[in-house]
Write an enzyme that holds these catalytic residues in place. Structure first.
Site, mmCIF file in Angstrom:
data_model
loop_
_atom_site.group_PDB
_atom_site.id
_atom_site.type_symbol
_atom_site.label_atom_id
_atom_site.label_comp_id
_atom_site.label_asym_id
_atom_site.label_seq_id
_atom_site.Cartn_x
_atom_site.Cartn_y
_atom_site.Cartn_z
ATOM 1 N N GLY A 32 72.275 48.115 0.477
ATOM 2 C CA GLY A 32 71.850 48.793 1.704
ATOM 3 C C GLY A 32 71.533 47.784 2.790
ATOM 4 O O GLY A 32 72.419 47.222 3.433
ATOM 5 N N GLY A 33 70.245 47.524 2.987
ATOM 6 C CA GLY A 33 69.779 46.666 4.085
ATOM 7 C C GLY A 33 70.519 45.342 4.203
ATOM 8 O O GLY A 33 70.872 44.922 5.307
ATOM 9 N N ASN A 40 76.535 49.895 1.735
ATOM 10 C CA ASN A 40 76.225 51.239 2.237
ATOM 11 C C ASN A 40 75.386 51.056 3.501
ATOM 12 O O ASN A 40 74.208 50.743 3.426
ATOM 13 C CB ASN A 40 75.441 52.021 1.166
ATOM 14 C CG ASN A 40 74.942 53.355 1.696
ATOM 15 O OD1 ASN A 40 75.343 53.798 2.785
ATOM 16 N ND2 ASN A 40 74.058 53.995 0.949
ATOM 17 N N TRP A 41 76.028 51.241 4.616
ATOM 18 C CA TRP A 41 75.356 50.954 5.893
ATOM 19 C C TRP A 41 74.368 52.041 6.284
ATOM 20 O O TRP A 41 73.629 51.874 7.251
ATOM 21 C CB TRP A 41 76.392 50.787 7.008
ATOM 22 C CG TRP A 41 77.318 49.619 6.853
ATOM 23 C CD1 TRP A 41 77.329 48.691 5.834
ATOM 24 C CD2 TRP A 41 78.371 49.234 7.748
ATOM 25 N NE1 TRP A 41 78.315 47.772 6.043
ATOM 26 C CE2 TRP A 41 78.973 48.077 7.216
ATOM 27 C CE3 TRP A 41 78.859 49.758 8.948
ATOM 28 C CZ2 TRP A 41 80.039 47.441 7.842
ATOM 29 C CZ3 TRP A 41 79.924 49.135 9.570
ATOM 30 C CH2 TRP A 41 80.504 47.984 9.019
ATOM 31 N N LYS A 42 74.411 53.174 5.605
ATOM 32 C CA LYS A 42 73.532 54.311 5.940
ATOM 33 C C LYS A 42 73.733 54.662 7.420
ATOM 34 O O LYS A 42 74.849 54.527 7.922
ATOM 35 C CB LYS A 42 72.084 53.993 5.571
ATOM 36 C CG LYS A 42 71.993 53.516 4.102
ATOM 37 C CD LYS A 42 70.617 53.466 3.540
ATOM 38 C CE LYS A 42 70.689 52.975 2.098
ATOM 39 N NZ LYS A 42 69.401 52.965 1.416
ATOM 40 N N GLU A 46 69.141 59.493 -1.234
ATOM 41 C CA GLU A 46 68.720 60.020 0.077
ATOM 42 C C GLU A 46 69.371 61.376 0.351
ATOM 43 O O GLU A 46 68.778 62.238 0.996
ATOM 44 C CB GLU A 46 69.045 58.993 1.179
ATOM 45 C CG GLU A 46 68.112 57.792 1.095
ATOM 46 C CD GLU A 46 68.698 56.487 1.590
ATOM 47 O OE1 GLU A 46 69.740 56.497 2.273
ATOM 48 O OE2 GLU A 46 68.105 55.422 1.278
ATOM 49 N N GLY A 82 65.200 50.235 -0.581
ATOM 50 C CA GLY A 82 64.550 49.956 0.697
ATOM 51 C C GLY A 82 63.090 49.556 0.568
ATOM 52 O O GLY A 82 62.366 49.513 1.565
ATOM 53 N N SER A 92 67.266 47.098 -3.130
ATOM 54 C CA SER A 92 66.668 45.813 -2.731
ATOM 55 C C SER A 92 67.419 44.609 -3.291
ATOM 56 O O SER A 92 66.816 43.582 -3.606
ATOM 57 C CB SER A 92 65.187 45.762 -3.114
ATOM 58 O OG SER A 92 64.479 46.775 -2.429
ATOM 59 N N GLU A 134 70.880 53.279 -9.022
ATOM 60 C CA GLU A 134 69.945 52.937 -7.946
ATOM 61 C C GLU A 134 68.592 53.564 -8.253
ATOM 62 O O GLU A 134 68.368 54.741 -7.934
ATOM 63 C CB GLU A 134 70.456 53.474 -6.602
ATOM 64 C CG GLU A 134 71.798 52.935 -6.189
ATOM 65 C CD GLU A 134 71.991 52.960 -4.678
ATOM 66 O OE1 GLU A 134 72.480 51.967 -4.142
ATOM 67 O OE2 GLU A 134 71.621 53.966 -4.028
ATOM 68 N N HIS A 151 73.948 59.956 -3.490
ATOM 69 C CA HIS A 151 72.911 58.972 -3.146
ATOM 70 C C HIS A 151 71.546 59.665 -3.155
ATOM 71 O O HIS A 151 71.434 60.828 -2.762
ATOM 72 C CB HIS A 151 73.197 58.368 -1.776
ATOM 73 C CG HIS A 151 72.355 57.158 -1.501
ATOM 74 N ND1 HIS A 151 71.045 57.251 -1.104
ATOM 75 C CD2 HIS A 151 72.619 55.835 -1.623
ATOM 76 C CE1 HIS A 151 70.542 56.027 -0.983
ATOM 77 N NE2 HIS A 151 71.478 55.152 -1.293
HETATM 78 P P1 13P Z 1 68.584 48.742 -0.115
HETATM 79 O O1 13P Z 1 69.550 47.664 -0.539
HETATM 80 O O2 13P Z 1 68.283 48.719 1.356
HETATM 81 O O3 13P Z 1 67.378 48.812 -0.990
HETATM 82 O O4 13P Z 1 69.367 50.136 -0.326
HETATM 83 C C1 13P Z 1 70.054 50.356 -1.504
HETATM 84 C C2 13P Z 1 70.883 51.569 -1.351
HETATM 85 O O5 13P Z 1 70.381 52.656 -1.173
HETATM 86 C C3 13P Z 1 72.337 51.401 -1.369
HETATM 87 O O6 13P Z 1 72.987 52.623 -1.479
#
Ligand code: 13P
Length: 253
Positions: A237-238, A9-11, A100, A176, A216, A170, A98
């Site tokens: 994510g990251g 998930n590149w956000k 967010e 994050g 994470s 999640e 998600h």
């Molecule tokens: P991180 O891997 O950056 O913690 O993010 C997880 C995430 O929100 C994937 O959708």
């Protein structure tokens, strides 16, 4: 035996050109044995979806997905993107719910249920996210919290519809933050989710369901998480933003 899935998930990261570079680098590192071990899904921003879909086209174990869709198939919704548009771009999946989106865009369970429905109607497989905030975990309310999210967001689907769904657990406190769930915390929740699904849709459906862990997740902790019996891969994510890191996680499958 469920095949693992690793989804990135590149956000709100990566231009079209950067997306192309990243996907090509990951594809170059995906050996035949890795492809057999895990399906890979790239979820770029809308603006790079067409590019990414073209790059993965014809690769049977690599897919593209969107990070969100609107609840209607079309209409006067300035700035929004619909499920049929995503499908036409080549997307196979769409992330829905998600944390967010829930937090910053106030998406509630009823709205998310509508999004799941419209995604399925248009041939997209939802990656439906659930997870508790820190205070709920600290008060030991996490199992109940996630149960409620599943009930309101997914459990009105019929069994055929549900069979298309992927669930991502999640925990909000792990996203994050660098603070990852322990292998045991992930396994406890994933087993709980699978048992709720078995209760609602039967054991066969529950056994086929993919439940991904997100929050994470990195090459250094992925192997432990992915070795848990009910953890079927990750939503990253990251660490999905750099080819070596993402490939490192795929190697852990
Ligand atoms: P991180 O891997 O950056 O913690 O993010 C997880 C995430 O929100 C994937 O959708």
């Amino acid at each position: 035996m469920r095949k693992k899935i690793v989804a990135g998930n590149w956000k709100m990261h990566k231009t079209c050109g950067e997306a192309r570079e990243l996907v090509l680098a990951v594809l170059a590192g995906l050996s035949e044995s890795l492809r057999q071990r895990a399906d890979v899904i790239f979820c770029p921003p809308f603006t790079a979806l067409d590019t990414v879909s073209e790059l993965v086209k014809g690769q049977p174990t690599v897919f593209s997905g969107a990070q969100n869709c609107h609840w209607a198939a079309s209409g006067a919704y300035t700035g929004e993107v619909s499920a049929p548009m995503l499908r036409a771009c080549g997307a196979s999946y769409v992330i829905i719910g998600h944390s967010e989106r829930r937090q910053y865009f106030h998406e509630d369970d009823a709205l998310l249920a509508q999004k799941v429905e419209v995604a399925l109607q248009h041939g997209l497989r939802p990656i439906f996210c659930v997870g508790e905030p820190l205070d709920v975990r600290e008060a030991s309310g996490h199992l109940k919290w996630v149960e409620q999210q599943l009930q309101l967001g997914l459990f009105d689907l019929n069994a055929d519809q549900f069979a298309q769904v992927v669930i991502a657990y999640e925990p909000v406190w792990a996203i994050g933050t660098g603070r990852v769930a322990t292998d045991g915390q992930a396994q406890e929740m994933h087993a709980h989710i699978r048992s709720l699904v078995a209760h609602r849709y039967g054991t066969a459906v529950a056994q086929r369901l993919h439940i991904l862990y997100g929050g994470s997740c990195k090459p250094s902790n992925a192997a432990g998480l992915f070795s848990q019996p009910d953890v079927d891969g990750g939503l990253i994510g990251g660490a999905s933003l750099a080819a070596e890191e993402f490939l490192g996680i795929i190697h852990a499958c």
